[in-house]
Design a protein around this motif. Structure first.
Motif, PDB file in Angstrom:
ATOM      1  N   GLN A  48       0.869  -1.018  -0.228  1.00 50.15           N
ATOM      2  CA  GLN A  48       0.037  -0.048  -0.130  1.00 50.15           C
ATOM      3  C   GLN A  48       0.784   1.207  -0.030  1.00 50.15           C
ATOM      4  O   GLN A  48       0.535   2.158  -0.455  1.00 50.15           O
ATOM      5  N   ARG A  49       1.980   1.228   0.466  1.00 51.35           N
ATOM      6  CA  ARG A  49       2.963   2.086   0.641  1.00 51.35           C
ATOM      7  C   ARG A  49       4.047   2.123  -0.449  1.00 51.35           C
ATOM      8  O   ARG A  49       4.977   2.878  -0.401  1.00 51.35           O
ATOM      9  N   GLY A  50       3.779   1.234  -1.417  1.00 53.37           N
ATOM     10  CA  GLY A  50       4.738   1.120  -2.688  1.00 53.37           C
ATOM     11  C   GLY A  50       5.867   0.552  -2.364  1.00 53.37           C
ATOM     12  O   GLY A  50       7.268   0.929  -2.991  1.00 53.37           O
ATOM     13  N   LYS A  51       6.274  -0.166  -1.386  1.00 54.75           N
ATOM     14  CA  LYS A  51       7.451  -0.817  -0.928  1.00 54.75           C
ATOM     15  C   LYS A  51       7.310  -2.515  -1.324  1.00 54.75           C
ATOM     16  O   LYS A  51       6.282  -3.085  -1.150  1.00 54.75           O
ATOM     17  N   ALA A  52       8.588  -2.932  -1.715  1.00 52.52           N
ATOM     18  CA  ALA A  52       8.674  -4.155  -2.009  1.00 52.52           C
ATOM     19  C   ALA A  52       9.166  -5.251  -0.753  1.00 52.52           C
ATOM     20  O   ALA A  52      10.063  -4.558   0.075  1.00 52.52           O
ATOM     21  N   VAL A  53       8.399  -6.304  -0.504  1.00 49.34           N
ATOM     22  CA  VAL A  53       8.835  -7.274   0.456  1.00 49.34           C
ATOM     23  C   VAL A  53       9.247  -8.753  -0.199  1.00 49.34           C
ATOM     24  O   VAL A  53       8.783  -9.067  -1.167  1.00 49.34           O
ATOM     25  N   GLU A  54      10.427  -8.907   0.396  1.00 45.98           N
ATOM     26  CA  GLU A  54      11.090 -10.467  -0.101  1.00 45.98           C
ATOM     27  C   GLU A  54      11.228 -11.386   0.875  1.00 45.98           C
ATOM     28  O   GLU A  54      11.753 -10.825   2.144  1.00 45.98           O
ATOM     29  N   ILE A  55      10.560 -12.236   1.260  1.00 45.41           N
ATOM     30  CA  ILE A  55      10.582 -13.401   2.160  1.00 45.41           C
ATOM     31  C   ILE A  55      11.596 -14.196   1.697  1.00 45.41           C
ATOM     32  O   ILE A  55      11.602 -14.992   0.847  1.00 45.41           O
ATOM     33  N   ILE A  56      12.609 -14.627   2.788  1.00 47.83           N
ATOM     34  CA  ILE A  56      13.875 -15.493   2.451  1.00 47.83           C
ATOM     35  C   ILE A  56      14.106 -16.693   3.732  1.00 47.83           C
ATOM     36  O   ILE A  56      13.651 -16.118   4.581  1.00 47.83           O
ATOM     37  N   SER A  57      14.874 -17.612   3.155  1.00 43.35           N
ATOM     38  CA  SER A  57      15.342 -18.745   4.051  1.00 43.35           C
ATOM     39  C   SER A  57      14.356 -19.305   4.819  1.00 43.35           C
ATOM     40  O   SER A  57      14.403 -19.799   6.057  1.00 43.35           O
ATOM     41  N   LEU A  58      13.117 -19.874   4.266  1.00 42.95           N
ATOM     42  CA  LEU A  58      12.136 -20.807   4.635  1.00 42.95           C
ATOM     43  C   LEU A  58      12.728 -22.071   4.803  1.00 42.95           C
ATOM     44  O   LEU A  58      13.219 -22.468   3.736  1.00 42.95           O
ATOM     45  N   ASN A  59      12.457 -22.693   5.918  1.00 40.99           N
ATOM     46  CA  ASN A  59      12.697 -24.202   5.699  1.00 40.99           C
ATOM     47  C   ASN A  59      11.928 -24.760   4.717  1.00 40.99           C
ATOM     48  O   ASN A  59      10.728 -24.377   4.538  1.00 40.99           O
ATOM     49  N   GLU A  60      12.127 -26.200   4.572  1.00 39.95           N
ATOM     50  CA  GLU A  60      11.358 -26.889   3.487  1.00 39.95           C
ATOM     51  C   GLU A  60       9.928 -26.834   3.921  1.00 39.95           C
ATOM     52  O   GLU A  60       8.849 -26.483   2.809  1.00 39.95           O
ATOM     53  N   PRO A  61       9.217 -27.334   5.001  1.00 35.56           N
ATOM     54  CA  PRO A  61       8.061 -27.480   5.313  1.00 35.56           C
ATOM     55  C   PRO A  61       7.246 -26.269   5.288  1.00 35.56           C
ATOM     56  O   PRO A  61       6.125 -26.028   4.802  1.00 35.56           O
ATOM     57  N   SER A  62       8.005 -25.263   5.872  1.00 35.11           N
ATOM     58  CA  SER A  62       7.692 -24.009   6.025  1.00 35.11           C
ATOM     59  C   SER A  62       7.310 -23.130   4.583  1.00 35.11           C
ATOM     60  O   SER A  62       6.178 -22.491   4.165  1.00 35.11           O
ATOM     61  N   ALA A  63       8.261 -23.482   3.854  1.00 33.28           N
ATOM     62  CA  ALA A  63       8.064 -22.818   2.371  1.00 33.28           C
ATOM     63  C   ALA A  63       6.967 -23.714   1.832  1.00 33.28           C
ATOM     64  O   ALA A  63       6.147 -23.011   0.963  1.00 33.28           O
ATOM     65  N   HIS A  64       6.804 -24.850   1.895  1.00 32.69           N
ATOM     66  CA  HIS A  64       5.642 -25.705   1.042  1.00 32.69           C
ATOM     67  C   HIS A  64       4.193 -25.050   1.602  1.00 32.69           C
ATOM     68  O   HIS A  64       3.615 -24.599   0.865  1.00 32.69           O
ATOM     69  N   LEU A  65       4.057 -24.783   2.874  1.00 34.45           N
ATOM     70  CA  LEU A  65       2.921 -24.160   3.450  1.00 34.45           C
ATOM     71  C   LEU A  65       2.727 -23.005   2.897  1.00 34.45           C
ATOM     72  O   LEU A  65       1.510 -22.483   2.433  1.00 34.45           O
ATOM     73  N   HIS A  66       3.848 -21.990   2.949  1.00 34.47           N
ATOM     74  CA  HIS A  66       3.673 -20.817   2.403  1.00 34.47           C
ATOM     75  C   HIS A  66       3.176 -20.567   0.915  1.00 34.47           C
ATOM     76  O   HIS A  66       2.249 -19.796   0.422  1.00 34.47           O
ATOM     77  N   LYS A  67       3.957 -21.440   0.134  1.00 32.37           N
ATOM     78  CA  LYS A  67       3.533 -21.543  -1.345  1.00 32.37           C
ATOM     79  C   LYS A  67       2.135 -21.926  -1.513  1.00 32.37           C
ATOM     80  O   LYS A  67       1.523 -21.290  -2.620  1.00 32.37           O
ATOM     81  N   THR A  68       1.728 -22.960  -0.777  1.00 28.50           N
ATOM     82  CA  THR A  68       0.347 -23.393  -0.909  1.00 28.50           C
ATOM     83  C   THR A  68      -0.623 -22.462  -0.503  1.00 28.50           C
ATOM     84  O   THR A  68      -1.731 -22.263  -1.276  1.00 28.50           O
ATOM     85  N   LEU A  69      -0.447 -21.651   0.507  1.00 30.73           N
ATOM     86  CA  LEU A  69      -1.481 -20.713   1.109  1.00 30.73           C
ATOM     87  C   LEU A  69      -1.347 -19.303   0.794  1.00 30.73           C
ATOM     88  O   LEU A  69      -2.452 -18.579   0.814  1.00 30.73           O
ATOM     89  N   SER A  70      -0.334 -18.795   0.400  1.00 29.71           N
ATOM     90  CA  SER A  70      -0.072 -17.526   0.279  1.00 29.71           C
ATOM     91  C   SER A  70      -1.023 -16.816  -0.701  1.00 29.71           C
ATOM     92  O   SER A  70      -1.058 -17.446  -2.007  1.00 29.71           O
ATOM     93  N   GLY A  71      -1.584 -15.772  -0.473  1.00 25.17           N
ATOM     94  CA  GLY A  71      -2.744 -15.118  -1.365  1.00 25.17           C
ATOM     95  C   GLY A  71      -3.895 -15.782  -1.568  1.00 25.17           C
ATOM     96  O   GLY A  71      -4.674 -15.447  -2.326  1.00 25.17           O
ATOM     97  N   GLU A  72      -4.148 -17.105  -0.976  1.00 25.76           N
ATOM     98  CA  GLU A  72      -5.319 -17.744  -1.088  1.00 25.76           C
ATOM     99  C   GLU A  72      -6.323 -17.458   0.235  1.00 25.76           C
ATOM    100  O   GLU A  72      -7.597 -18.336   0.194  1.00 25.76           O
ATOM    101  N   LEU A  73      -5.948 -16.628   1.050  1.00 20.56           N
ATOM    102  CA  LEU A  73      -6.580 -16.843   2.529  1.00 20.56           C
ATOM    103  C   LEU A  73      -7.564 -15.806   2.898  1.00 20.56           C
ATOM    104  O   LEU A  73      -8.174 -15.746   3.763  1.00 20.56           O
ATOM    105  N   THR A  74      -7.402 -14.752   1.714  1.00 26.80           N
ATOM    106  CA  THR A  74      -8.586 -13.811   1.827  1.00 26.80           C
ATOM    107  C   THR A  74      -9.198 -13.426   0.512  1.00 26.80           C
ATOM    108  O   THR A  74      -8.662 -13.849  -0.298  1.00 26.80           O
ATOM    109  N   GLY A  75     -10.422 -13.174   0.671  1.00 29.03           N
ATOM    110  CA  GLY A  75     -11.373 -13.108  -0.543  1.00 29.03           C
ATOM    111  C   GLY A  75     -11.173 -11.637  -1.318  1.00 29.03           C
ATOM    112  O   GLY A  75     -10.312 -10.865  -0.787  1.00 29.03           O
TER     113      GLY A  75
END
Length: 490
Positions: free
Chosen positions: A461-488
């Motif tokens: 909203q403030r025009g700033k870019a975010v990068e999420i790094i160094s997730l372990n494998e189970p966390s990365a899988h959960l994040h990839k599966t659910l990110s962007g899918e949890l809000t209408g």
């Protein structure tokens, strides 16, 4: 040539211990079974039959050797209202259906849920049982002839000092025999087992419950049967775990769950009121008498029927003071005195003490072990979640040139921690590039993914870019599966 080796449990010493333990338990079962019959609103013989069939059946099909199953107060409290409202036939039908539920629950692995019961709940369970056993004895010590009190004191003294002379014969058995002999020889008029109700004069016979086999009957019976199945399993599995700890042995909890179901079905078809593991009698058997095998469980049931049918007149003359003394001794042996010692309380975390106290209060207030265990376990989980939530931390380092900021998130990210996570970032003052390093964190649930999405959205909203790094494998899988899918998208 040497013959086949005799099983260890048939050695004279073990055999004597098991036989005498079975006899003591059988004597202690009689007044208890009669009392629980009264709670359930049925004839005393029904409770005694149930104790006989439960003990004998579970000796073969149960998963915990030396544990005693019989008619219990917890089960009587659950199915008593059904008997009062619809009659005895419906109670028997409920017992059989409860047995079926227990077999299904056992096969589904409900016993594995026991690993989620914390030690503080277990200690609270044990202490509250000791208190309940003692409370159940109070009516036998109130408004009774004065002779009851010296008999009670004599019984307790015998059980404390007789083991110092010999442990070959269980002290409770000696106490019962001696006090009975004294009251009969001196003609002392005190309440006896016979005053509790008539003992059965014949063995039970199998039959079907006297109910219409319709869907309407199932609707009436099923809720009581399911409640009985849950209470019975919980009490049995907690008692099995307690015996495991006392004997330093492991037992098959799934087999015990299924075995309880089989025992209740058999009991139902023989017209009994059903039951589950009995903490008091199990403590007499295992801790006081030193029994360790299935033989003591089987003999407790067998002796119970022999005592009632063959020696009914003699058993009827046993003074209640003798059996009360045995149960009071069981209370002291069962209660975990170490858990309330000032030294222990000083070292124990406040949360653990709170869980133990809540478990005890709930069980004693409701006389329902299941409620205490469930409330205690939920309290422990809430305290644990709060404690772990505070372990999640966020620290930030801004580059010297002010071009980017790196946030390091450490700890376990789950629903309790994720709510605080969103407020730990400086959205307005941070530079245009934001890096969130999760190398020292673990994402456990959707709440944490939603929190990370909310953080990204606030920066976007403030025009700033975010990068999420160094997730372990189970966390990365959960994040990839659910990110962007949890809000209408509105």
């Amino acid at each position: 040539m040497r013959g086949p080796r005799r099983p260890w449990w048939l050695s004279p010493k073990v055999l004597r211990t098991e036989v005498l333990a079975g006899l003591v338990v059988a004597l202690a079962l009689i007044p208890e079974a009669i009392s629980f019959s009264i709670i359930a609103g049925v004839d005393p013989a029904i409770g005694l039959f149930a104790s006989f069939t439960m003990a004998v059946t579970i000796a073969f099909v149960g998963g915990r050797p030396a544990m005693i199953s019989a008619a219990t107060g917890a089960v009587a409290l659950v199915i008593g209202p059904l008997n009062r409202e619809h009659g005895f036939g419906y109670l028997v039908a409920a017992v059989i259906l409860a047995g079926g539920f227990q077999i299904v629950l056992g096969a589904l692995g409900v016993a594995k849920l026991m690993r989620f019961v914390p030690r503080s709940v277990m200690v609270g369970f044990v202490n509250s049982l000791a208190i309940l056993i003692f409370i159940a004895q109070v009516p036998e010590m109130h408004d009774v002839p004065w002779a009851v009190y010296p008999l009670l004191a004599a019984g307790l003294a015998l059980m404390v000092f007789f083991p110092k002379v010999t442990k070959a014969v269980p002290a409770p058995l000696v106490s019962i025999v001696v006090l009975t002999a004294i009251t009969l020889a001196a003609g002392i008029a005190v309440p006896t087992v016979g005053d509790k109700g008539d003992l059965p004069s014949s063995l039970p016979v199998p039959g079907l419950p006297d109910v219409p086999f319709t869907l309407e009957t199932l609707k009436i019976v099923a809720p009581y049967a399911f409640a009985m199945a849950l209470v019975g399993l919980m009490e049995s599995l907690m008692t099995a775990k307690l015996v495991d700890d006392i004997t330093d042995t492991h037992s098959n909890k799934t087999r015990e769950s299924v075995g309880q179901g089989i025992a209740n079905i058999v009991t139902g078809f023989f017209g009994g009121m059903g039951g589950c593991a009995m903490i008091g009698q199990t403590m007499i058997n295992v801790r006081v008498s030193g029994a360790r095998t299935r033989l003591s469980t089987f003999l407790a049931g067998a002796f119970l029927m022999v005592l009632c049918v063959v020696f009914g007149p003699v058993v009827s003359d046993i003074p209640m003071a003798a059996l009360v003394a045995v149960m009071v001794m069981v209370c002291f042996a069962t209660f975990d005195w170490h858990s309330i010692a000032p030294k222990t309380l000083k070292r124990m975390p406040a949360g653990e003490i709170t869980v133990m106290v809540i478990t005890v209060v709930c069980v004693v207030a409701t006389s329902n072990l299941a409620i205490g265990v469930v409330v205690g376990s939920i309290t422990a989980m809430v305290i644990f979640a709060k404690r772990v939530a505070h372990l999640a931390d966020v620290t930030s380092v801004t580059d010297p040139d002010g071009a980017q900021v790196v946030y390091s998130v450490t700890g376990e990210l789950f629903f309790a921690a994720s709510n605080d996570l969103v407020g730990r970032f400086n959205y307005a003052t941070d530079p245009d590039r934001v890096v969130i390093d999760l190398s020292a964190a673990h994402i456990w649930d959707a709440s944490s993914v939603a929190a990370l999405d909310a953080i990204e959205a606030k920066y976007a909203q403030r025009g700033k870019a975010v990068e999420i790094i160094s997730l372990n494998e189970p966390s990365a899988h959960l994040h990839k599966t659910l990110s962007g899918e949890l809000t209408g998208g509105h």
